[in-house]
Design an enzyme around this catalytic site. Structure first.
Site, mmCIF file in Angstrom:
data_model
loop_
_atom_site.group_PDB
_atom_site.id
_atom_site.type_symbol
_atom_site.label_atom_id
_atom_site.label_comp_id
_atom_site.label_asym_id
_atom_site.label_seq_id
_atom_site.Cartn_x
_atom_site.Cartn_y
_atom_site.Cartn_z
ATOM 1 N N CYS A 122 0.825 -1.205 0.000
ATOM 2 C CA CYS A 122 0.000 0.000 0.000
ATOM 3 C C CYS A 122 0.864 1.261 0.000
ATOM 4 C CB CYS A 122 -0.932 -0.027 1.211
ATOM 5 S SG CYS A 122 -1.781 -1.615 1.379
ATOM 6 N N THR B 240 -9.738 -24.861 1.674
ATOM 7 C CA THR B 240 -10.078 -25.057 0.266
ATOM 8 C C THR B 240 -10.820 -26.380 0.122
ATOM 9 O OG1 THR B 240 -8.086 -26.279 -0.321
ATOM 10 C CG2 THR B 240 -7.912 -23.878 -0.343
ATOM 11 N N PRO C 159 -8.318 -31.322 1.353
ATOM 12 C CA PRO C 159 -7.967 -31.368 2.779
ATOM 13 C C PRO C 159 -6.559 -30.842 3.061
ATOM 14 C CG PRO C 159 -8.924 -33.460 2.063
ATOM 15 C CD PRO C 159 -8.769 -32.626 0.831
ATOM 16 N N ILE D 273 -5.336 -28.005 2.856
ATOM 17 C CA ILE D 273 -4.875 -26.820 2.110
ATOM 18 C C ILE D 273 -5.823 -25.661 2.421
ATOM 19 C CG2 ILE D 273 -4.300 -25.827 -0.127
ATOM 20 C CD1 ILE D 273 -3.752 -28.561 -1.202
ATOM 21 N N GLY E 125 -6.594 -14.114 1.319
ATOM 22 C CA GLY E 125 -6.084 -12.938 0.614
ATOM 23 C C GLY E 125 -6.744 -12.710 -0.730
ATOM 24 N N ASP E 126 -6.052 -11.953 -1.582
ATOM 25 C CA ASP E 126 -6.620 -11.541 -2.871
ATOM 26 C C ASP E 126 -6.972 -12.729 -3.762
ATOM 27 O OD1 ASP E 126 -6.038 -9.042 -1.958
ATOM 28 O OD2 ASP E 126 -4.618 -8.520 -3.542
ATOM 29 N N LYS F 180 -23.696 16.982 17.748
ATOM 30 C CA LYS F 180 -24.395 16.017 16.889
ATOM 31 C C LYS F 180 -23.389 15.653 15.797
ATOM 32 C CE LYS F 180 -27.714 18.965 16.558
ATOM 33 N NZ LYS F 180 -28.852 19.852 16.594
HETATM 34 P P1 FAD Z 1 0.168 -10.217 -1.509
HETATM 35 O O1 FAD Z 1 0.317 -9.328 -0.365
HETATM 36 O O2 FAD Z 1 0.229 -9.629 -2.878
HETATM 37 O O3 FAD Z 1 1.256 -11.359 -1.397
HETATM 38 C C1 FAD Z 1 1.298 -12.417 -2.312
HETATM 39 C C2 FAD Z 1 2.738 -12.823 -2.511
HETATM 40 O O4 FAD Z 1 2.744 -14.146 -2.987
HETATM 41 C C3 FAD Z 1 3.452 -11.983 -3.551
HETATM 42 O O5 FAD Z 1 4.546 -11.309 -2.993
HETATM 43 C C4 FAD Z 1 3.878 -12.999 -4.599
HETATM 44 O O6 FAD Z 1 5.187 -12.752 -5.068
HETATM 45 C C5 FAD Z 1 3.831 -14.305 -3.855
HETATM 46 N N1 FAD Z 1 3.561 -15.461 -4.702
HETATM 47 C C6 FAD Z 1 2.564 -15.620 -5.600
HETATM 48 N N2 FAD Z 1 2.617 -16.828 -6.170
HETATM 49 C C7 FAD Z 1 3.679 -17.446 -5.636
HETATM 50 C C8 FAD Z 1 4.237 -18.717 -5.825
HETATM 51 N N3 FAD Z 1 3.707 -19.595 -6.677
HETATM 52 N N4 FAD Z 1 5.328 -19.032 -5.126
HETATM 53 C C9 FAD Z 1 5.876 -18.166 -4.238
HETATM 54 N N5 FAD Z 1 5.375 -16.943 -4.014
HETATM 55 C C10 FAD Z 1 4.284 -16.589 -4.702
HETATM 56 N N6 FAD Z 1 -5.125 -2.592 0.142
HETATM 57 C C11 FAD Z 1 -5.704 -1.823 1.088
HETATM 58 O O7 FAD Z 1 -6.533 -2.323 1.852
HETATM 59 N N7 FAD Z 1 -5.371 -0.492 1.214
HETATM 60 C C12 FAD Z 1 -4.458 0.108 0.391
HETATM 61 O O8 FAD Z 1 -4.171 1.299 0.547
HETATM 62 C C13 FAD Z 1 -3.856 -0.678 -0.620
HETATM 63 N N8 FAD Z 1 -2.966 -0.115 -1.472
HETATM 64 C C14 FAD Z 1 -2.352 -0.911 -2.400
HETATM 65 C C15 FAD Z 1 -1.429 -0.323 -3.256
HETATM 66 C C16 FAD Z 1 -0.801 -1.091 -4.207
HETATM 67 C C17 FAD Z 1 0.187 -0.455 -5.131
HETATM 68 C C18 FAD Z 1 -1.085 -2.486 -4.303
HETATM 69 C C19 FAD Z 1 -0.386 -3.337 -5.319
HETATM 70 C C20 FAD Z 1 -2.016 -3.075 -3.461
HETATM 71 C C21 FAD Z 1 -2.659 -2.293 -2.507
HETATM 72 N N9 FAD Z 1 -3.619 -2.841 -1.651
HETATM 73 C C22 FAD Z 1 -4.211 -2.060 -0.704
HETATM 74 C C23 FAD Z 1 -4.020 -4.264 -1.746
HETATM 75 C C24 FAD Z 1 -3.269 -5.118 -0.744
HETATM 76 O O9 FAD Z 1 -1.910 -4.888 -0.854
HETATM 77 C C25 FAD Z 1 -3.605 -6.578 -1.012
HETATM 78 O O10 FAD Z 1 -4.984 -6.749 -0.845
HETATM 79 C C26 FAD Z 1 -2.879 -7.529 -0.081
HETATM 80 O O11 FAD Z 1 -1.498 -7.356 -0.146
HETATM 81 C C27 FAD Z 1 -3.233 -8.969 -0.456
HETATM 82 O O12 FAD Z 1 -2.517 -9.859 0.349
HETATM 83 P P2 FAD Z 1 -2.147 -11.299 -0.187
HETATM 84 O O13 FAD Z 1 -1.403 -11.971 0.890
HETATM 85 O O14 FAD Z 1 -3.352 -11.934 -0.745
HETATM 86 O O15 FAD Z 1 -1.198 -11.018 -1.451
#
Ligand code: FAD
Length: 541
Positions: free
Chosen positions: A42, A273, A276, A278, A282-283, A434
């Site tokens: 972020c 998921t 079993p 796993i 996140g996103d 208020k």
């Molecule tokens: P991530 O934090 O993206 O982590 C996933 C990691 O997994 C990555 O580093 C990737 O390299 C790794 N990965 C993927 N596949 C593999 C694999 N096969 N093997 C090994 N490693 C792997 N959210 C907010 O709420 N507020 C904000 O202000 C905000 N600003 C943001 C600004 C930017 C520029 C970005 C890009 C995102 C922002 N977000 C914000 C969104 C927030 O960062 C994400 O929602 C959050 O990081 C998701 O977490 P995650 O663990 O799912 O994925």
């Protein structure tokens, strides 16, 4: 117990730390494809704009510091390339050496995040075109700017990343254009609220190309053309593709995990998921929207962190469930703050909800204490039940605190009218006796009690036509000085304070639609008119 985690940032790092806090004996290995763990996604746009100056500030932890504190083996530059649920192993590739190996797990957590949505456009290989997701992406953009001193940028996409980049690239003195395929930026906001964001961007010389669809890129004259559907290309020194994100789930697909919207991973409320042992968060995962109950994707940091913790809890024997995502978010756009939670009116209606709303423009704190600033707040609720559905606020100060109160109220299942009952902290530098949230509650209560009837922007044209035909009265109760700055055609003007002296100019047989600057004086006017038997409607906004 051995836990393997894929992804070492928001969800993955949270899960690793939580497991360690719950189980000192567990073996925990995290594989992270990039060179960094636990970094501040972020904060990345702010590093590009020099607001965050030191690159070290972007990385909250290093593999070494994480190991020292948590005894978690953080393997950066290691990509998990396959999952073998039948033998409970993952295949891992060391991206430095090219070496491949298998790692055994008892429990596996997937938090691979999302990747920038990249349609198969021509010109994607241009070194003047960027996406922004990782620290490496950020350094690439920063290095390009340092080396080539670009004067202009086109940002394809008018969401969070596009807007944050717009501000930061303007900060560096660049000429910035945002291209968006819809009539408005920032879809968490209804168009009436997004208009404030448009105005702020334009006042900082950001150009908006709305209703324009990007179709590709082509290098030309040392810069890059951003090709548009049915319009001339926009030329700039660099471009960023930020049209959204897609769950990064090729790994899950390969392992046969059940998938949902846009290939996201399906999980239950314990973050398990379909396979079993796993877990995922996140996103990358599909969630239930807390307000509509519908399946959706909400790629934000708060949900990712919570889901990582919930997966860890369940792995360690603590029953823990995810209750759904509300999509609460906040963004700084130059001098304003824009925040939203729940669903907006557009989404509510699309989900089949019968939605009504109030719009108010209260001060951030007591008007008599210096420095108060107006904010505009829209609260959406369900007709009949008065269930709170969502809220949007745009303003300068105190926006973040009000949206969080409203987010909490939605989560707690408060009725919209109960906002009036919240006992919120007050002293003149911070709020009013208020509070704006209470004010929204008062307004909604007035609607429920039938004390106020509203009319809406969408009715304007129809009412103007009816006004021309003499079927309704349209009344503006602002002062002549305000009217001199502009007026809506078809509205007669009687300032509020002289309304009682001019009632004989109004036809008691016709409904009266009243407007003012912010909805307060028109409300008072409606009450006066109602007191004399007129059928009056107050403008919502
Ligand atoms: P991530 O934090 O993206 O982590 C996933 C990691 O997994 C990555 O580093 C990737 O390299 C790794 N990965 C993927 N596949 C593999 C694999 N096969 N093997 C090994 N490693 C792997 N959210 C907010 O709420 N507020 C904000 O202000 C905000 N600003 C943001 C600004 C930017 C520029 C970005 C890009 C995102 C922002 N977000 C914000 C969104 C927030 O960062 C994400 O929602 C959050 O990081 C998701 O977490 P995650 O663990 O799912 O994925």
């Amino acid at each position: 117990m051995k836990v393997v985690i894929v992804g070492g940032v928001a969800g993955g790092a949270t899960a690793a730390a939580r497991i360690r806090r719950l189980d000192e004996k567990a073996e925990i290995v995290v594989f992270e494809r990039s060179g960094y763990i636990s970094y501040a996604n972020c904060g990345l746009p702010y590093y590009i704009g020099d607001v965050i100056e030191a690159p070290d500030d972007l990385t909250l932890q290093t593999p070494e510091s994480f190991f020292t504190r948590f005894r978690v083996n953080m393997k950066v530059r290691h990509e998990v390339t396959a999952i073998h649920p039948e033998r409970k192993t993952v295949t891992v590739k060391n991206l430095e050496t090219g070496e491949e190996f298998e790692e055994i797990y008892d429990k596996l957590i997937l938090s691979p995040g999302a990747k920038p949505t990249t349609p198969s456009f021509p010109g994607l290989d241009s070194d003047k075109l960027f996406t922004l997701r990782t620290v490496e992406d950020t350094f690439r953009i920063k290095e390009y700017i340092r080396k080539h001193q670009p004067k202009s940028a086109v940002l394809a996409g008018g969401g969070f990343i596009g807007l944050e980049l717009a501000e930061n690239l303007r900060q560096l003195g660049m000429d910035v254009t945002i291209v968006q395929n819809l009539p408005q930026l920032m879809t968490p906001f209804d168009s009436d609220m997004a208009a404030f964001i448009h105005a702020e961007l334009r006042s900082h010389s950001v150009k908006l190309a709305l209703n324009r669809t990007v179709e590709g890129f082509a290098e030309r004259d040392g810069g890059i053309d951003v090709m548009l559907k049915d319009a001339l290309p926009i030329h700039a020194d660099m471009a960023v593709l930020a049209i959204g994100v897609t769950p990064d789930t090729s790994l899950a697909r390969g392992a046969g995990l059940e998938l949902g919207i846009k290939g996201s991973i399906l999980v239950n409320d314990r973050m398990e998921t379909s396979v079993p042992d796993i877990y995922a968060g996140g996103d990358a995962v599909q969630v239930k929207h807390f307000v509509t109950g519908e399946d959706t994707l909400i790629p934000l940091a708060g949900p990712a962190n919570k889901q990582g913790r919930i997966a860890a809890d369940n792995i360690c024997g603590i029953p823990s469930t995810y209750r759904g995502s509300q999509g609460s978010s906040v963004i700084k756009v130059f001098d304003i703050t824009a925040a939203s939670t729940g669903v907006n009116e557009t989404v509510a209606k699309a989900s089949g909800l019968e939605a009504d709303h109030v719009i108010l423009s209260p001060m951030s704190h007591a008007g008599y204490y210096p420095g108060g600033k107006l904010m505009t707040m829209k609260v959406v609720f369900e007709k009949e039940t008065y269930r709170l559905l969502g809220a949007q606020i745009v303003g300068y100060e105190g926006v973040d605190k009000r949206i969080d109160v409203l987010a909490t109220a939605i989560f707690a299942g408060l009725r919209a009218t109960e906002l009036k009952d919240l006992d919120l902290a007050y002293a003149p530098p911070y709020s009013s006796a208020k509070d704006p949230v209470n004010m929204a509650g008062f307004m909604i209560e007035n609607i429920e009690e039938g004390i106020v009837k509203q009319w809406y922007l969408g009715q304007l044209e129809e009412l103007q036509e009816k006004g021309e035909r003499g079927q309704v009265t349209l009344l503006d109760v602002r002062t002549p000085a305000e009217i001199a700055f502009g007026r809506i055609p078809g509205f007669m003007n009687i300032p509020l304070d002289s309304l009682r002296d001019h009632l004989d100019e109004l036809d008691p047989a016709k409904p009266i639609y009243v407007i003012c600057q912010s909805g307060l004086r028109s409300y008072v006017a409606c009450r006066i008119l109602a007191g004399y038997g007129f059928d009056a409607f107050n403008f919502a906004g």
